[in-house]
Design a protein around this motif. Structure first.
Motif, PDB file in Angstrom:
ATOM      1  N   SER A 160      -4.865  -7.744  -0.254  1.00  0.00           N
ATOM      2  CA  SER A 160      -4.780  -7.928   1.625  1.00  0.00           C
ATOM      3  C   SER A 160      -2.990  -8.594   1.735  1.00  0.00           C
ATOM      4  N   PHE A 161      -2.315  -8.159   1.069  1.00  0.00           N
ATOM      5  CA  PHE A 161      -0.731  -7.170   2.338  1.00  0.00           C
ATOM      6  C   PHE A 161      -1.017  -6.888   3.104  1.00  0.00           C
ATOM      7  N   SER A 162      -1.469  -6.137   2.255  1.00  0.00           N
ATOM      8  CA  SER A 162      -2.292  -4.133   3.234  1.00  0.00           C
ATOM      9  C   SER A 162      -2.858  -4.449   4.040  1.00  0.00           C
ATOM     10  N   GLU A 163      -4.099  -5.010   4.556  1.00  0.00           N
ATOM     11  CA  GLU A 163      -4.931  -5.139   5.901  1.00  0.00           C
ATOM     12  C   GLU A 163      -4.671  -6.195   6.253  1.00  0.00           C
ATOM     13  N   ALA A 164      -3.536  -7.168   6.070  1.00  0.00           N
ATOM     14  CA  ALA A 164      -2.979  -8.192   7.290  1.00  0.00           C
ATOM     15  C   ALA A 164      -1.989  -7.445   7.726  1.00  0.00           C
ATOM     16  N   LEU A 165      -0.860  -6.488   7.552  1.00  0.00           N
ATOM     17  CA  LEU A 165      -0.303  -5.624   7.977  1.00  0.00           C
ATOM     18  C   LEU A 165      -0.620  -4.250   9.379  1.00  0.00           C
ATOM     19  N   TRP A 166      -1.657  -3.989   8.148  1.00  0.00           N
ATOM     20  CA  TRP A 166      -3.062  -3.077   9.113  1.00  0.00           C
ATOM     21  C   TRP A 166      -3.123  -4.049  10.775  1.00  0.00           C
ATOM     22  N   ALA A 167      -3.549  -5.009  10.205  1.00  0.00           N
ATOM     23  CA  ALA A 167      -3.475  -5.760  12.008  1.00  0.00           C
ATOM     24  C   ALA A 167      -2.501  -5.758  12.230  1.00  0.00           C
ATOM     25  N   GLU A 168      -2.001  -6.333  11.857  1.00  0.00           N
ATOM     26  CA  GLU A 168      -0.257  -7.018  12.934  1.00  0.00           C
ATOM     27  C   GLU A 168       0.311  -5.669  13.327  1.00  0.00           C
ATOM     28  N   ASN A 169       0.640  -4.401  12.918  1.00  0.00           N
ATOM     29  CA  ASN A 169       0.886  -2.925  13.168  1.00  0.00           C
ATOM     30  C   ASN A 169       0.366  -2.070  14.278  1.00  0.00           C
ATOM     31  N   ARG A 170      -0.537  -3.104  14.638  1.00  0.00           N
ATOM     32  CA  ARG A 170      -1.253  -1.456  15.021  1.00  0.00           C
ATOM     33  C   ARG A 170      -1.032  -1.389  16.454  1.00  0.00           C
ATOM     34  N   SER A 171      -0.565  -2.198  17.284  1.00  0.00           N
ATOM     35  CA  SER A 171      -0.311  -2.680  19.058  1.00  0.00           C
ATOM     36  C   SER A 171       1.259  -1.533  18.907  1.00  0.00           C
ATOM     37  N   TYR A 172       2.242  -1.438  17.467  1.00  0.00           N
ATOM     38  CA  TYR A 172       2.972  -0.923  18.084  1.00  0.00           C
ATOM     39  C   TYR A 172       2.949   0.959  17.450  1.00  0.00           C
ATOM     40  N   GLY A 173       2.080   0.978  17.058  1.00  0.00           N
ATOM     41  CA  GLY A 173       1.388   2.633  16.435  1.00  0.00           C
ATOM     42  C   GLY A 173       2.008   2.372  15.055  1.00  0.00           C
ATOM     43  N   VAL A 174       2.053   1.335  14.398  1.00  0.00           N
ATOM     44  CA  VAL A 174       2.549   2.235  13.117  1.00  0.00           C
ATOM     45  C   VAL A 174       1.330   1.282  11.903  1.00  0.00           C
ATOM     46  N   HIS A 175       1.150   2.510  10.978  1.00  0.00           N
ATOM     47  CA  HIS A 175      -0.388   1.659  10.550  1.00  0.00           C
ATOM     48  C   HIS A 175      -0.046   1.928   8.520  1.00  0.00           C
ATOM     49  N   VAL A 176      -1.068   0.782   8.694  1.00  0.00           N
ATOM     50  CA  VAL A 176      -0.846   0.414   7.693  1.00  0.00           C
ATOM     51  C   VAL A 176      -2.040   1.135   6.558  1.00  0.00           C
ATOM     52  N   LEU A 177      -2.252   1.347   5.033  1.00  0.00           N
ATOM     53  CA  LEU A 177      -3.430   1.834   4.893  1.00  0.00           C
ATOM     54  C   LEU A 177      -3.014   1.368   2.909  1.00  0.00           C
ATOM     55  N   ALA A 178      -4.335   0.779   2.508  1.00  0.00           N
ATOM     56  CA  ALA A 178      -4.142   0.202   0.911  1.00  0.00           C
ATOM     57  C   ALA A 178      -5.031   1.496   0.292  1.00  0.00           C
ATOM     58  N   VAL A 179      -4.394   1.989  -0.658  1.00  0.00           N
ATOM     59  CA  VAL A 179      -4.981   2.966  -1.547  1.00  0.00           C
ATOM     60  C   VAL A 179      -5.693   1.777  -3.111  1.00  0.00           C
ATOM     61  N   CYS A 180      -7.205   2.198  -2.842  1.00  0.00           N
ATOM     62  CA  CYS A 180      -7.650   1.392  -3.974  1.00  0.00           C
ATOM     63  C   CYS A 180      -8.716   2.214  -5.314  1.00  0.00           C
ATOM     64  N   PRO A 181      -7.628   3.097  -5.640  1.00  0.00           N
ATOM     65  CA  PRO A 181      -8.251   4.084  -6.654  1.00  0.00           C
ATOM     66  C   PRO A 181      -8.691   3.664  -7.812  1.00  0.00           C
ATOM     67  N   GLY A 182      -9.649   4.283  -8.694  1.00  0.00           N
ATOM     68  CA  GLY A 182      -9.858   3.657  -9.881  1.00  0.00           C
ATOM     69  C   GLY A 182      -9.159   4.645 -11.291  1.00  0.00           C
ATOM     70  N   PRO A 183      -9.454   4.907 -12.644  1.00  0.00           N
ATOM     71  CA  PRO A 183      -9.112   5.190 -13.437  1.00  0.00           C
ATOM     72  C   PRO A 183      -8.571   7.013 -13.142  1.00  0.00           C
ATOM     73  N   ALA A 184      -7.164   7.041 -12.923  1.00  0.00           N
ATOM     74  CA  ALA A 184      -6.576   8.310 -11.907  1.00  0.00           C
ATOM     75  C   ALA A 184      -5.717   8.938 -13.077  1.00  0.00           C
ATOM     76  N   GLY A 185      -5.553   9.629 -14.007  1.00  0.00           N
ATOM     77  CA  GLY A 185      -4.863   9.509 -15.345  1.00  0.00           C
ATOM     78  C   GLY A 185      -5.080   8.585 -16.615  1.00  0.00           C
ATOM     79  N   ILE A 186      -4.924   9.368 -17.475  1.00  0.00           N
ATOM     80  CA  ILE A 186      -4.527   8.331 -18.875  1.00  0.00           C
ATOM     81  C   ILE A 186      -3.319   7.998 -19.668  1.00  0.00           C
ATOM     82  N   GLN A 187      -2.240   8.262 -18.431  1.00  0.00           N
ATOM     83  CA  GLN A 187      -0.869   8.050 -19.258  1.00  0.00           C
ATOM     84  C   GLN A 187      -0.654   6.636 -18.324  1.00  0.00           C
ATOM     85  N   PHE A 188      -1.060   6.129 -17.660  1.00  0.00           N
ATOM     86  CA  PHE A 188      -0.966   4.706 -17.240  1.00  0.00           C
ATOM     87  C   PHE A 188      -1.162   3.829 -18.100  1.00  0.00           C
TER      88      PHE A 188
END
Length: 263
Positions: A160-188
């Motif tokens: 939610s935080f990242s999506e909001a910042l994506w919208a807030e900062n587009r006009s400033y030339g700054v991009h914000v991305l939320a990455v939502c992976p599933g399981p990636a490696g078993i160590q975690f």
């Protein structure tokens, strides 16, 4: 040449980001708790790709950790073009029976440190009218998950935080991305205390960390607000809960993760 700061850079997705960005001739500032691992990785990347790599040994759950990282970057004379908030902590088990200090540390690392570092480095990016932030969320963000409750809740915040910042900062030339992976490696999952039977399930649906990073950077280049990398099952896990009663989703994950029904 651009400079990226990566938290949780000593292993897993963070290390994969470091390797991929170095190969793309991006200078790096690597942050993690393990000095030996950071030094080994930094030395390899410097020699292999001829990029500048600085390390900051810092536990981001400590008080004033964000200030320490920010001031160290200033002392290094670095300007951060890309902030990757990757460091995270998980803990499996019944919340009422869990270690309270671990739960608080999880909130500190997964949420407070992300907010702190993003606020500190975002201002400079907006002033320069360029830059970006990549925040690591999870498919867990799209549903409540009994026995993994705090982790899923913190990742919902990051989404939610990242999506909001994506919208807030587009006009400033700054991009914000939320990455939502599933399981990636078993160590975690092993470190989070998952039972061996669940770790085996995770291993069967695992997405290589390199795939997560490549998909994330492609989405970042396209200026997307969110990406769900890896297996086609991950978008299904993220989308299906929207069409089901929330109680049913919670009960389902309670059965899967708790191996027992929820009263």
């Amino acid at each position: 040449m651009t400079t990226a700061l990566i938290t949780g850079a000593s292993a897993g997705i963070g290390e994969a980001f470091a390797r991929e960005l170095a190969a793309r001739q991006t200078d790096l500032v690597l942050v993690a708790r393990s000095q030996n691992k950071l030094q080994e990785l930094a030395s390899f990347l410097k020699n292999r790709y001829q990029v500048e790599v600085d390390i900051i040994v810092q536990d981001l759950t400590e008080p004033n950790a964000g200030e320490t990282v920010f001031q160290t970057v200033q002392q290094l004379g670095r300007s951060i073009d890309l902030l990757i908030n990757n460091a995270g902590l998980g803990d499996y088990g019944d919340f009422a029976e869990s270690d309270r200090n671990v739960q608080i540390k999880m909130v500190q690392l997964n949420i407070a440190a992300v907010v702190d570092l993003t606020h500190r480095f975002l201002a400079g990016m907006r002033d320069r009218r360029t830059g970006g932030v990549i925040n690591l969320s999870s498919v867990a963000a799209f549903q409540s998950m009994p026995y993994f409750s705090i982790y899923a809740a913190t990742k919902a915040f990051i989404l939610s935080f990242s999506e909001a910042l994506w919208a807030e900062n587009r006009s400033y030339g700054v991009h914000v991305l939320a990455v939502c992976p599933g399981p990636a490696g078993i160590q975690f999952f092993q470190q989070a205390g998952f039972p061996a039977s669940l770790v085996d399930v995770v291993a069967r649906v695992n997405t290589p960390v390199e795939t997560v990073v490549q998909d994330a950077l492609k989405a970042f280049e396209k200026r997307e607000a969110i990406v769900i990398p890896g297996s086609p099952i991950n978008p299904i896990l993220a989308t299906l809960p929207r069409f089901l009663p929330r109680e049913a989703v919670a009960r389902f994950w309670g059965l899967v993760l708790g191996a027992r029904s929820i009263p």
